[in-house]
Structures are given as structure tokens and as C-alpha cells.
Motif scaffolding. Structure first.
Motif, PDB file in Angstrom:
ATOM      1  N   VAL A  57      53.037  67.437  11.713  1.00 36.87           N
ATOM      2  CA  VAL A  57      53.231  67.311  10.173  1.00 36.87           C
ATOM      3  C   VAL A  57      52.482  68.167   9.477  1.00 36.87           C
ATOM      4  CG1 VAL A  57      53.759  64.811  10.563  1.00 36.87           C
ATOM      5  CG2 VAL A  57      51.481  65.660  10.072  1.00 36.87           C
ATOM      6  N   TRP A  58      53.245  68.329   8.116  1.00 37.42           N
ATOM      7  CA  TRP A  58      52.266  69.216   7.205  1.00 37.42           C
ATOM      8  C   TRP A  58      52.299  68.401   5.910  1.00 37.42           C
ATOM      9  CZ3 TRP A  58      54.751  71.193   3.023  1.00 37.42           C
ATOM     10  CH2 TRP A  58      55.882  71.382   2.914  1.00 37.42           C
ATOM     11  N   PHE A  59      51.347  68.616   5.236  1.00 36.94           N
ATOM     12  CA  PHE A  59      51.219  67.852   3.894  1.00 36.94           C
ATOM     13  C   PHE A  59      51.075  69.052   2.882  1.00 36.94           C
ATOM     14  CE2 PHE A  59      48.434  65.243   6.590  1.00 36.94           C
ATOM     15  CZ  PHE A  59      48.775  63.705   6.403  1.00 36.94           C
ATOM     16  N   ASP A  60      51.922  68.387   1.888  1.00 34.31           N
ATOM     17  CA  ASP A  60      51.956  69.230   0.609  1.00 34.31           C
ATOM     18  C   ASP A  60      50.643  69.192  -0.175  1.00 34.31           C
ATOM     19  OD1 ASP A  60      52.923  71.305  -0.919  1.00 34.31           O
ATOM     20  OD2 ASP A  60      54.824  70.131  -1.071  1.00 34.31           O
ATOM     21  N   SER A  61      50.456  69.905  -1.145  1.00 38.33           N
ATOM     22  CA  SER A  61      49.003  69.667  -1.896  1.00 38.33           C
ATOM     23  C   SER A  61      49.048  68.411  -2.686  1.00 38.33           C
ATOM     24  CB  SER A  61      48.855  70.826  -2.873  1.00 38.33           C
ATOM     25  OG  SER A  61      49.931  71.008  -3.643  1.00 38.33           O
ATOM     26  N   PHE A  82      49.361  75.380   0.917  1.00 40.51           N
ATOM     27  CA  PHE A  82      48.911  75.864  -0.317  1.00 40.51           C
ATOM     28  C   PHE A  82      50.130  76.597  -1.048  1.00 40.51           C
ATOM     29  CE2 PHE A  82      45.357  75.604   2.380  1.00 40.51           C
ATOM     30  CZ  PHE A  82      44.144  75.142   1.525  1.00 40.51           C
ATOM     31  N   PRO A  83      50.863  75.989  -2.067  1.00 44.35           N
ATOM     32  CA  PRO A  83      51.872  76.452  -2.603  1.00 44.35           C
ATOM     33  C   PRO A  83      51.514  77.476  -3.516  1.00 44.35           C
ATOM     34  CG  PRO A  83      51.265  74.288  -3.783  1.00 44.35           C
ATOM     35  CD  PRO A  83      50.363  74.408  -2.436  1.00 44.35           C
ATOM     36  N   LEU A  84      50.367  77.603  -4.222  1.00 49.39           N
ATOM     37  CA  LEU A  84      49.726  78.648  -4.708  1.00 49.39           C
ATOM     38  C   LEU A  84      48.090  78.899  -4.342  1.00 49.39           C
ATOM     39  CD1 LEU A  84      50.667  77.453  -8.444  1.00 49.39           C
ATOM     40  CD2 LEU A  84      51.644  79.321  -7.026  1.00 49.39           C
ATOM     41  N   PHE A  85      47.643  79.829  -4.351  1.00 49.03           N
ATOM     42  CA  PHE A  85      46.282  80.097  -3.680  1.00 49.03           C
ATOM     43  C   PHE A  85      45.175  79.432  -4.717  1.00 49.03           C
ATOM     44  CE2 PHE A  85      46.269  83.914  -6.708  1.00 49.03           C
ATOM     45  CZ  PHE A  85      45.068  83.812  -7.122  1.00 49.03           C
ATOM     46  N   MET A  86      45.592  79.150  -5.867  1.00 50.69           N
ATOM     47  CA  MET A  86      44.801  78.557  -6.981  1.00 50.69           C
ATOM     48  C   MET A  86      44.743  76.951  -6.884  1.00 50.69           C
ATOM     49  SD  MET A  86      45.804  80.762 -10.520  1.00 50.69           S
ATOM     50  CE  MET A  86      47.344  80.202 -10.430  1.00 50.69           C
ATOM     51  N   GLY A  88      43.874  74.089  -4.896  1.00 52.76           N
ATOM     52  CA  GLY A  88      42.579  73.741  -3.781  1.00 52.76           C
ATOM     53  C   GLY A  88      42.696  72.480  -3.252  1.00 52.76           C
ATOM     54  N   ARG A  89      43.890  71.628  -3.587  1.00 54.84           N
ATOM     55  CA  ARG A  89      43.644  70.091  -3.427  1.00 54.84           C
ATOM     56  C   ARG A  89      43.847  70.150  -1.461  1.00 54.84           C
ATOM     57  NH1 ARG A  89      48.357  68.054  -6.879  1.00 54.84           N
ATOM     58  NH2 ARG A  89      49.301  70.191  -6.552  1.00 54.84           N
ATOM     59  N   SER A  90      44.604  71.144  -1.058  1.00 53.89           N
ATOM     60  CA  SER A  90      44.538  71.117   0.388  1.00 53.89           C
ATOM     61  C   SER A  90      43.198  71.159   1.258  1.00 53.89           C
ATOM     62  CB  SER A  90      45.629  72.002   0.841  1.00 53.89           C
ATOM     63  OG  SER A  90      46.769  71.776   0.372  1.00 53.89           O
ATOM     64  N   PHE A  91      42.189  71.805   0.577  1.00 56.34           N
ATOM     65  CA  PHE A  91      40.840  71.789   1.153  1.00 56.34           C
ATOM     66  C   PHE A  91      40.447  70.404   1.263  1.00 56.34           C
ATOM     67  CE2 PHE A  91      40.753  76.086  -0.897  1.00 56.34           C
ATOM     68  CZ  PHE A  91      40.158  76.761   0.089  1.00 56.34           C
ATOM     69  N   SER A  92      40.628  69.455   0.497  1.00 58.97           N
ATOM     70  CA  SER A  92      40.057  68.017   0.605  1.00 58.97           C
ATOM     71  C   SER A  92      40.764  67.343   1.444  1.00 58.97           C
ATOM     72  CB  SER A  92      40.432  67.300  -0.714  1.00 58.97           C
ATOM     73  OG  SER A  92      39.702  68.107  -1.948  1.00 58.97           O
ATOM     74  N   THR A  93      42.071  67.456   1.645  1.00 58.16           N
ATOM     75  CA  THR A  93      43.035  67.023   2.673  1.00 58.16           C
ATOM     76  C   THR A  93      42.667  67.504   4.085  1.00 58.16           C
ATOM     77  OG1 THR A  93      44.875  67.064   1.178  1.00 58.16           O
ATOM     78  CG2 THR A  93      45.535  66.736   3.644  1.00 58.16           C
ATOM     79  N   ALA A  94      42.144  68.604   4.023  1.00 57.07           N
ATOM     80  CA  ALA A  94      41.842  69.160   5.527  1.00 57.07           C
ATOM     81  C   ALA A  94      40.481  68.573   5.933  1.00 57.07           C
ATOM     82  CB  ALA A  94      41.524  70.809   5.680  1.00 57.07           C
ATOM     83  N   ARG A  95      39.449  68.439   4.940  1.00 58.46           N
ATOM     84  CA  ARG A  95      37.990  67.852   5.272  1.00 58.46           C
ATOM     85  C   ARG A  95      38.326  66.265   5.718  1.00 58.46           C
ATOM     86  NH1 ARG A  95      32.561  69.376   2.625  1.00 58.46           N
ATOM     87  NH2 ARG A  95      31.095  68.277   3.995  1.00 58.46           N
ATOM     88  N   LEU A  96      39.243  65.389   4.750  1.00 64.64           N
ATOM     89  CA  LEU A  96      39.367  64.321   5.065  1.00 64.64           C
ATOM     90  C   LEU A  96      39.939  64.091   6.450  1.00 64.64           C
ATOM     91  CD1 LEU A  96      41.021  63.009   1.759  1.00 64.64           C
ATOM     92  CD2 LEU A  96      38.620  62.424   2.815  1.00 64.64           C
ATOM     93  N   LEU A  97      40.931  64.894   6.824  1.00 64.75           N
ATOM     94  CA  LEU A  97      41.561  64.791   8.479  1.00 64.75           C
ATOM     95  C   LEU A  97      40.555  64.843   9.327  1.00 64.75           C
ATOM     96  CD1 LEU A  97      44.871  66.572   7.702  1.00 64.75           C
ATOM     97  CD2 LEU A  97      44.667  64.168   8.408  1.00 64.75           C
TER      98      LEU A  97
END
Length: 167
Positions: A57-61, A82-86, A88-97
Motif C-alpha cells: 500500500v501507499w499513503f498520500d501525504s 511526497f506530492p511536493l518536496f515541501m 513533509g507530512r510523509s516523514f511523520s507517517t514513515a516514523r509512525l509506521l
């Protein structure tokens, strides 16, 4: 076939990324083979797809890791977009996972992140990088994984802060 960086090596990307559906996620046809599907498709078709081992699966930001929670480890690959490099919400998703849900598989950044972010993504638990821009020099990008050598803070890849490591 497009290549990606995984665990510091350049490899073939054997997974297909299924685009986010415009309409009803339950009506999306999931192809055979190794495919990363939007988390909304997984949630809508979980009963039909749960026996497949070639699904990631993949998560959108704007989507949260809580959507799959403790089911994270049933997947071999999870992507964070990462829809845009600016954005950063996916950083948090990664860490939570990694930290909250104990995900042990391949955690892949997909989309429009930039080379300067690789080191920080690795610190959040991302171990694979599939750039949206095919012009990225992957040999040079691998070098970015070690841009910084020492950190004060604890993270997924270094659970002890510097003062504990020096004690």
C-alpha cells in the motif's frame, strides 16, 4: 524498467505503483503482480485482497498511518508519497509506521522528494527511494544517504541520543 535505491544499493523496481483512483476505490481493478495500491483501495477491497502476498500500500501525504495500524506488517512494501518536496507530512507517517506500528518491511518514499531529504528520510525509517523524476542520478543520490555522520537526537535508525551513546 525504472530503478530505485534500496538499503543503499541501486536495484530494479519490480513493483508497480497504482495511481490514486478518481472515483470509487471499491471499483478499482487491482492488476496481478507486485503492485503498490492506494491505501483507500486496500480499505475498500480488503476482503478480496487479503490473501494476496504481492500487494503493498501507499499513503498520500494527507493520509495517516492509523488507517492500517497494526496490519502494517502484513505488507512487504509500504510507500509514503511526497506530492511536493515541501510537503513533509510523509516523514511523520514513515516514523509512525516504524515506531508505533513496528513495520519491519520495505518503507519506500515515492514521488517528489529531493536528494537533500534522503538522509532525513532514512532517519525516519525509510529504506527505499523511488524518485518521480527519472533524470535523478542515482549514483550521486546514494551518496546523500551519508551526508551527515553524527546526530544529537534519537531516531528510527539511531535510537539513542548522542549523550547516551557517549556515556
Amino acid at each position: 524498467m525504472q530503478k530505485l535505491i534500496k538499503d543503499g544499493a541501486i536495484i530494479e523496481n519490480t513493483w508497480t505503483l497504482l495511481a490514486k483512483a478518481e472515483g470509487d476505490a471499491a471499483a478499482v481493478e487491482v492488476p496481478a503482480g507486485q503492485v503498490l495500491i492506494p491505501v483507500a483501495v486496500w480499505l475498500a477491497q480488503k476482503d478480496q485482497l487479503q490473501n494476496r502476498t504481492d500487494i503493498g500500500v501507499w499513503f498520500d501525504s494527507d493520509e495517516s498511518a492509523e488507517l492500517i495500524g497494526n496490519d502494517a506488517n502484513r505488507f512487504a512494501v509500504i510507500g509514503v508519497n511526497f506530492p511536493l518536496f515541501m510537503d513533509g507530512r510523509s516523514f511523520s507517517t514513515a516514523r509512525l509506521l516504524r515506531e508505533r506500528y513496528g513495520f519491519k518491511g520495505e518503507l519506500r518514499a515515492v514521488g517528489n522528494f529531493i536528494r537533500d531529504q534522503l538522509c532525513y528520510l532514512r532517519r525516519c525509517g525509510v529504506n527505499a527511494f523511488a524518485f518521480a523524476n527519472p533524470e535523478i542520478n542515482l549514483e550521486e543520490a546514494v551518496k546523500s544517504l551519508t551526508d551527515l555522520q553524527e546526530y544529537y537526537q534519537a531516531s528510527v535508525d539511531q535510537p539513542l541520543p548522542l549523550f547516551r551513546r557517549r556515556a
